[in-house]
Design an enzyme around this catalytic site. Structure first.
Site, PDB file in Angstrom:
ATOM      1  N   HIS A  60       0.848  -1.190   0.000  1.00 47.39           N
ATOM      2  CA  HIS A  60       0.000   0.000   0.000  1.00 47.39           C
ATOM      3  C   HIS A  60       0.890   1.248   0.000  1.00 47.39           C
ATOM      4  O   HIS A  60       2.026   1.208   0.497  1.00 47.39           O
ATOM      5  CB  HIS A  60      -0.901   0.022   1.242  1.00 47.39           C
ATOM      6  CG  HIS A  60      -2.012  -0.974   1.193  1.00 47.39           C
ATOM      7  ND1 HIS A  60      -3.086  -0.957   2.062  1.00 47.39           N
ATOM      8  CD2 HIS A  60      -2.226  -2.028   0.362  1.00 47.39           C
ATOM      9  CE1 HIS A  60      -3.907  -1.941   1.768  1.00 47.39           C
ATOM     10  NE2 HIS A  60      -3.402  -2.616   0.751  1.00 47.39           N
ATOM     11  N   GLU A  62       0.696   3.986   1.753  1.00 45.52           N
ATOM     12  CA  GLU A  62       1.021   4.508   3.083  1.00 45.52           C
ATOM     13  C   GLU A  62       2.009   3.609   3.823  1.00 45.52           C
ATOM     14  O   GLU A  62       2.927   4.099   4.491  1.00 45.52           O
ATOM     15  CB  GLU A  62      -0.249   4.653   3.938  1.00 45.52           C
ATOM     16  CG  GLU A  62      -1.340   5.475   3.286  1.00 45.52           C
ATOM     17  CD  GLU A  62      -2.351   4.627   2.521  1.00 45.52           C
ATOM     18  OE1 GLU A  62      -1.921   3.758   1.734  1.00 45.52           O
ATOM     19  OE2 GLU A  62      -3.544   4.828   2.699  1.00 45.52           O
ATOM     20  N   CYS A  90      -5.678   2.036   5.890  1.00 40.59           N
ATOM     21  CA  CYS A  90      -6.318   0.830   6.415  1.00 40.59           C
ATOM     22  C   CYS A  90      -5.660   0.472   7.749  1.00 40.59           C
ATOM     23  O   CYS A  90      -4.685   1.109   8.174  1.00 40.59           O
ATOM     24  CB  CYS A  90      -6.180  -0.321   5.420  1.00 40.59           C
ATOM     25  SG  CYS A  90      -4.509  -1.002   5.330  1.00 40.59           S
ATOM     26  N   CYS A  93      -1.882  -0.191   7.410  1.00 43.21           N
ATOM     27  CA  CYS A  93      -1.080   1.030   7.221  1.00 43.21           C
ATOM     28  C   CYS A  93      -1.075   1.881   8.482  1.00 43.21           C
ATOM     29  O   CYS A  93      -0.057   2.486   8.825  1.00 43.21           O
ATOM     30  CB  CYS A  93      -1.614   1.829   6.042  1.00 43.21           C
ATOM     31  SG  CYS A  93      -1.405   0.985   4.461  1.00 43.21           S
TER      32      CYS A  93
HETATM   33  O1  LIG Z   1      -5.406   3.354   1.400  1.00 41.64           O
HETATM   34  C1  LIG Z   1      -5.048   2.423   0.671  1.00 41.64           C
HETATM   35  C2  LIG Z   1      -5.839   1.287   0.430  1.00 41.64           C
HETATM   36  C3  LIG Z   1      -5.372   0.318  -0.389  1.00 41.64           C
HETATM   37  N1  LIG Z   1      -4.158   0.448  -0.963  1.00 41.64           N
HETATM   38  C4  LIG Z   1      -3.374   1.526  -0.760  1.00 41.64           C
HETATM   39  O2  LIG Z   1      -2.279   1.654  -1.298  1.00 41.64           O
HETATM   40  N2  LIG Z   1      -3.833   2.483   0.064  1.00 41.64           N
END
Ligand SMILES: O=c1cc[nH]c(=O)[nH]1
Length: 164
Positions: A60, A62, A90, A93
């Protein structure tokens, strides 16, 4: 100097995250973007989602940004920095941000709003747990600002037609 608390600057930086999300999508990844800014609002790092091209389920935007930030900066400094992101982090993260030491999170759209976009798409089976709940279970404060209705339309537009 000092911590930026200017709504207009937050919106500018969230728009920059949207640009990062556009580039992430163009590179074959999921449409999410994040950046790290110092206490004066200077952008230090930008990070798109890298799940697909790196083949890493935890890629992700973040989480990847928090990892890179912790490689580069000491925790004491990160407490004065802000992570901006297109969508509310999420639970995974939020945990990474917590451990990184980053002091503030500013997000464009909520996790709930994102869940409405991704639906049952197996590429993003959203964890329905607001980041404020995750941070609230910790032992240090993290300020959270969001959602920002001013950037909702442009943030959501990058997801149009992407999720099935
Ligand atoms: O906030 C999010 C959700 C899924 N994937 C991401 O990279 N960020």
């Amino acid at each position: 100097m000092g911590e930026i608390n200017n709504r207009e600057r937050h919106i500018e930086l969230l728009r920059r995250c949207v640009e990062v999300s556009v580039r992430a999508k163009a590179s074959g990844n999921h449409p999410f973007g994040a950046l790290l800014a110092d206490a004066d609002g200077n952008v230090l790092l930008e990070q798109g989602n890298i799940e697909v091209t790196e083949g890493v389920c935890t890629g992700h935007a973040e989480a990847s940004l928090a990892a890179e930030a912790s490689r580069r900066y000491p925790k004491e400094r990160l407490r004065t920095y802000t992570l901006y992101t297109t969508a509310e982090p999420c639970a995974m993260c939020a945990g990474d941000i917590y451990w990184s030491g980053i002091g503030r999170v500013v997000y464009g759209i909520s996790e709930r709003r994102l869940a409405g976009l991704t639906g049952e798409d197996k590429r993003n089976l959203t964890l329905d747990l607001p980041c404020r709940i995750v941070f609230g279970a910790g032992r240090r404060p993290i300020e959270v600002l969001g959602p920002f209705p001013e950037v909702e339309a442009e943030t959501v537009a990058v997801h149009a037609g992407y999720w099935s």
